[in-house]
Design a protein around this motif. Structure first.
Motif, mmCIF file in Angstrom:
data_model
loop_
_atom_site.group_PDB
_atom_site.id
_atom_site.type_symbol
_atom_site.label_atom_id
_atom_site.label_comp_id
_atom_site.label_asym_id
_atom_site.label_seq_id
_atom_site.Cartn_x
_atom_site.Cartn_y
_atom_site.Cartn_z
ATOM 1 N N PRO A 26 0.836 -1.206 0.000
ATOM 2 C CA PRO A 26 0.000 0.000 0.000
ATOM 3 C C PRO A 26 0.867 1.251 0.000
ATOM 4 O O PRO A 26 2.006 1.246 0.472
ATOM 5 C CB PRO A 26 -0.800 -0.128 1.305
ATOM 6 C CG PRO A 26 -0.733 -1.567 1.665
ATOM 7 C CD PRO A 26 0.596 -2.065 1.156
ATOM 8 N N SER A 27 0.316 2.324 -0.527
ATOM 9 C CA SER A 27 1.035 3.599 -0.558
ATOM 10 C C SER A 27 0.415 4.554 0.451
ATOM 11 O O SER A 27 -0.782 4.492 0.740
ATOM 12 C CB SER A 27 0.983 4.203 -1.962
ATOM 13 O OG SER A 27 -0.356 4.377 -2.380
ATOM 14 N N ALA A 28 1.248 5.424 1.001
ATOM 15 C CA ALA A 28 0.803 6.373 2.015
ATOM 16 C C ALA A 28 0.355 7.669 1.353
ATOM 17 O O ALA A 28 1.037 8.207 0.485
ATOM 18 C CB ALA A 28 1.929 6.656 3.005
ATOM 19 N N THR A 29 -0.805 8.160 1.763
ATOM 20 C CA THR A 29 -1.287 9.462 1.320
ATOM 21 C C THR A 29 -1.618 10.280 2.560
ATOM 22 O O THR A 29 -2.122 9.735 3.552
ATOM 23 C CB THR A 29 -2.545 9.322 0.440
ATOM 24 O OG1 THR A 29 -3.580 8.669 1.200
ATOM 25 C CG2 THR A 29 -2.249 8.508 -0.805
ATOM 26 N N PRO A 30 -1.357 11.582 2.549
ATOM 27 C CA PRO A 30 -1.605 12.399 3.742
ATOM 28 C C PRO A 30 -3.078 12.368 4.143
ATOM 29 O O PRO A 30 -3.978 12.339 3.302
ATOM 30 C CB PRO A 30 -1.172 13.805 3.296
ATOM 31 C CG PRO A 30 -0.238 13.579 2.159
ATOM 32 C CD PRO A 30 -0.725 12.351 1.461
ATOM 33 N N LEU A 31 -3.301 12.372 5.453
ATOM 34 C CA LEU A 31 -4.661 12.454 5.956
ATOM 35 C C LEU A 31 -5.282 13.790 5.550
ATOM 36 O O LEU A 31 -4.644 14.843 5.652
ATOM 37 C CB LEU A 31 -4.675 12.348 7.474
ATOM 38 C CG LEU A 31 -4.640 10.959 8.118
ATOM 39 C CD1 LEU A 31 -4.559 11.100 9.627
ATOM 40 C CD2 LEU A 31 -5.865 10.162 7.732
ATOM 41 N N THR A 32 -6.510 13.751 5.138
ATOM 42 C CA THR A 32 -7.237 14.973 4.812
ATOM 43 C C THR A 32 -8.395 15.221 5.765
ATOM 44 O O THR A 32 -8.947 16.306 5.800
ATOM 45 C CB THR A 32 -7.770 14.931 3.370
ATOM 46 O OG1 THR A 32 -8.625 13.778 3.230
ATOM 47 C CG2 THR A 32 -6.630 14.835 2.375
ATOM 48 N N SER A 33 -8.763 14.201 6.538
ATOM 49 C CA SER A 33 -9.848 14.358 7.493
ATOM 50 C C SER A 33 -9.668 13.338 8.612
ATOM 51 O O SER A 33 -9.304 12.191 8.363
ATOM 52 C CB SER A 33 -11.198 14.133 6.802
ATOM 53 O OG SER A 33 -12.255 14.211 7.734
ATOM 54 N N THR A 34 -9.894 13.768 9.846
ATOM 55 C CA THR A 34 -9.773 12.854 10.978
ATOM 56 C C THR A 34 -10.661 13.329 12.115
ATOM 57 O O THR A 34 -11.081 14.500 12.170
ATOM 58 C CB THR A 34 -8.315 12.746 11.460
ATOM 59 O OG1 THR A 34 -8.190 11.641 12.335
ATOM 60 C CG2 THR A 34 -7.882 14.012 12.177
ATOM 61 N N VAL A 35 -10.965 12.426 13.038
ATOM 62 C CA VAL A 35 -11.747 12.765 14.222
ATOM 63 C C VAL A 35 -11.174 12.007 15.404
ATOM 64 O O VAL A 35 -10.792 10.833 15.284
ATOM 65 C CB VAL A 35 -13.245 12.436 14.033
ATOM 66 C CG1 VAL A 35 -13.444 10.957 13.739
ATOM 67 C CG2 VAL A 35 -14.054 12.840 15.254
ATOM 68 N N VAL A 36 -11.048 12.669 16.549
ATOM 69 C CA VAL A 36 -10.698 12.025 17.812
ATOM 70 C C VAL A 36 -11.800 12.351 18.807
ATOM 71 O O VAL A 36 -12.404 13.427 18.771
ATOM 72 C CB VAL A 36 -9.318 12.466 18.345
ATOM 73 C CG1 VAL A 36 -8.214 12.037 17.404
ATOM 74 C CG2 VAL A 36 -9.282 13.961 18.579
ATOM 75 N N VAL A 37 -12.062 11.393 19.695
ATOM 76 C CA VAL A 37 -13.190 11.509 20.620
ATOM 77 C C VAL A 37 -12.669 11.553 22.050
ATOM 78 O O VAL A 37 -11.934 10.661 22.476
ATOM 79 C CB VAL A 37 -14.164 10.336 20.447
ATOM 80 C CG1 VAL A 37 -15.334 10.463 21.424
ATOM 81 C CG2 VAL A 37 -14.674 10.281 19.008
#
Length: 466
Positions: free
Chosen positions: A63-74
């Motif tokens: 797999p190739s790495a792509t930068p995160l564009t959206s995330t959520v922490v709770v």
């Protein structure tokens, strides 16, 4: 008079013979379009039969790495006095807005943002603020990390009785329903609990389950949460309330790493109080667990702690108070669990009104980080299988870099490092040799240092024939 001969029946007129010949000729002719209508489909099927279709996901390519564009922490709701939230980004050069459950929150370059709230809070990062987002809740001498939703979570050593009880909270951050199964591993094996199968959490909602009411159980149990639909963020509040005593301890219980045959519980030290080791075997056959103590100088097997038998599917509790109060435990930084089959482990410490948990921790392969509140903090590192150079980066609340520390962790050894009093961010960077790490805060709280999430891993996709 001689009569004229009558014509033979076999004789035919010439024009009649010509018409019949033409009719026969027309019946034997084949239309070229008819031939093509049959030949082309047959040829196509034949060619496709010789082709071996490749899958759309090519397992031969990583797999190739792509930068995160959206995330959520709770972040779970506050316990008594723990209403302070902190958030920061791994990249000290990035700044931007984070969306919380209340309002947008601006995070400066390298800085640690602080705000107060008592309820469940969801932090959402978009674009540059999605990568390397870390948050925690603290106050009143306790702390916990705000975690991303996960489809597979273990909580070891939870309680469901009168003196030791736990509350499980499931939060759904998305716009669709989420469904999970909660598998209970009790002292006698897997316990079937109807209310914990197919647990549904509506969109953008949360559900709390008091385990003492759902599955009354005197002994320790462990929970394996498997999310089958949607996403859920899981947290557990642990309570110890001995009957006939004024002592009542409450704290968050961190999730443990996935079952393993060789795991470490960082953040263990010599001391008083009730010290209970909880082991869970998710397999079907009995396994033996061997305990080893890790200090800065060596690793050894405690003389008075024999191998521990854990039946298949069961949870076993062992009193380690005598060993952890002895002089042999001086300088202890971690416990190591070696087993014939994968197990999950936790050490629970109860001392008066103080409750803490050292859990089996996933190794860091790149870097891990957490935010810190005020007070004294110590970093514990162990678990290197060969010499590992570890860098410890610290930042103040305003983003000012503090002195970087370096240490070498060798096999069979651990290390405990005092962090700077001004530090509000700590990052542990390894050189390719994995280690486990935890942060000790104040007199009791222990939090695993978790791998920083900065990228999405996308499988290689190629063309496919169906």
């Amino acid at each position: 008079m001689t009569p004229e001969p009558r014509p033979s029946r076999r004789a035919e007129r010439p024009d009649t013979r010509d018409r019949r010949r033409a009719l026969v000729s027309g019946q034997r002719s084949v239309n070229p379009l008819t031939v093509l209508a049959f030949v082309i489909p047959l040829a196509t099927v034949g060619l496709l039969a010789t082709v071996d279709p490749a899958p759309t996901e090519d397992s031969a390519k990583p797999p190739s790495a792509t930068p995160l564009t959206s995330t959520v922490v709770v972040c779970p709701p506050a316990l008594a006095g723990a209403d302070t939230l902190q958030a920061a980004l791994a990249d000290p050069d990035v700044s931007g807005a984070l969306r919380t459950s209340g309002a947008d929150l601006e995070v400066g370059s390298g800085a640690v943002a602080t705000w107060r709230t008592k309820g469940t809070d969801l932090l959402r990062g978009q674009g540059p603020t999605a990568s390397g987002l870390v948050a925690s809740r603290s106050g009143g001498g306790i702390a916990t990390d705000c975690l991303r939703p996960s489809s597979d979570v273990w909580f070891a050593g939870v309680g469901a009785g009168a003196e030791h009880s736990s509350v499980l909270r499931l939060v759904n951050p998305d716009g669709g329903p989420a469904i999970a199964d909660v598998v209970v591993h009790a002292a006698d094996g897997i316990r079937e609990v109807a209310r914990l199968r197919g647990v549904a959490v509506p969109a953008r909602d949360e559900l709390t389950l008091d385990l003492a009411a759902v599955l009354p159980e005197r002994d320790d149990v462990s929970l394996h949460i498997q999310v089958n639909r949607g996403r859920l963020a899981s947290s557990v509040v642990d309570r110890v309330d001995p009957l006939g005593s004024d002592d009542r301890a409450v704290s968050w219980l961190p999730p443990a790493a996935a079952p393993a045959t060789d795991s470490y519980l960082p953040g263990v030290r010599r001391g008083e109080g009730d010290r209970t080791l909880v082991l869970t075997n998710p397999g079907t056959d009995q396994t033996l667990v061997r305990l080893r103590a890790v200090t800065p100088e060596s690793e050894f097997a405690p003389a008075d702690v024999p191998e521990i038998a854990v039946p298949g599917g069961a949870t076993v509790s062992v009193d380690l108070g005598a060993f952890l109060r002895s002089r042999a435990a001086a300088g202890l930084v971690a416990l190591r669990l070696q087993a014939d089959a994968p197990v999950v482990g936790l050490l629970r410490t109860t001392d008066g009104n103080t409750l803490s948990h050292a859990v089996a921790t996933a190794p860091l392969t790149g870097s891990g980080a957490t935010t810190l509140a005020g007070g004294d903090h110590r970093l514990v590192v162990a678990g290197a299988q060969e010499p590992s150079d570890v860098r410890v980066r610290q930042r103040a609340a305003d983003g000012t870099p503090l002195k970087e520390r370096r240490l070498t962790v060798r096999p069979g050894q651990g290390a405990r490092l005092d962090l700077a009093g001004r530090a509000r961010w700590v990052e542990v960077v390894v050189d390719g040799v994995p280690v486990v790490a935890a942060v000790e805060s104040g007199a009791g709280t222990v939090r695993p240092v978790r791998e920083l999430v900065t990228d999405n891993w996308v499988p290689h996709v190629g063309p496919a024939l169906y």
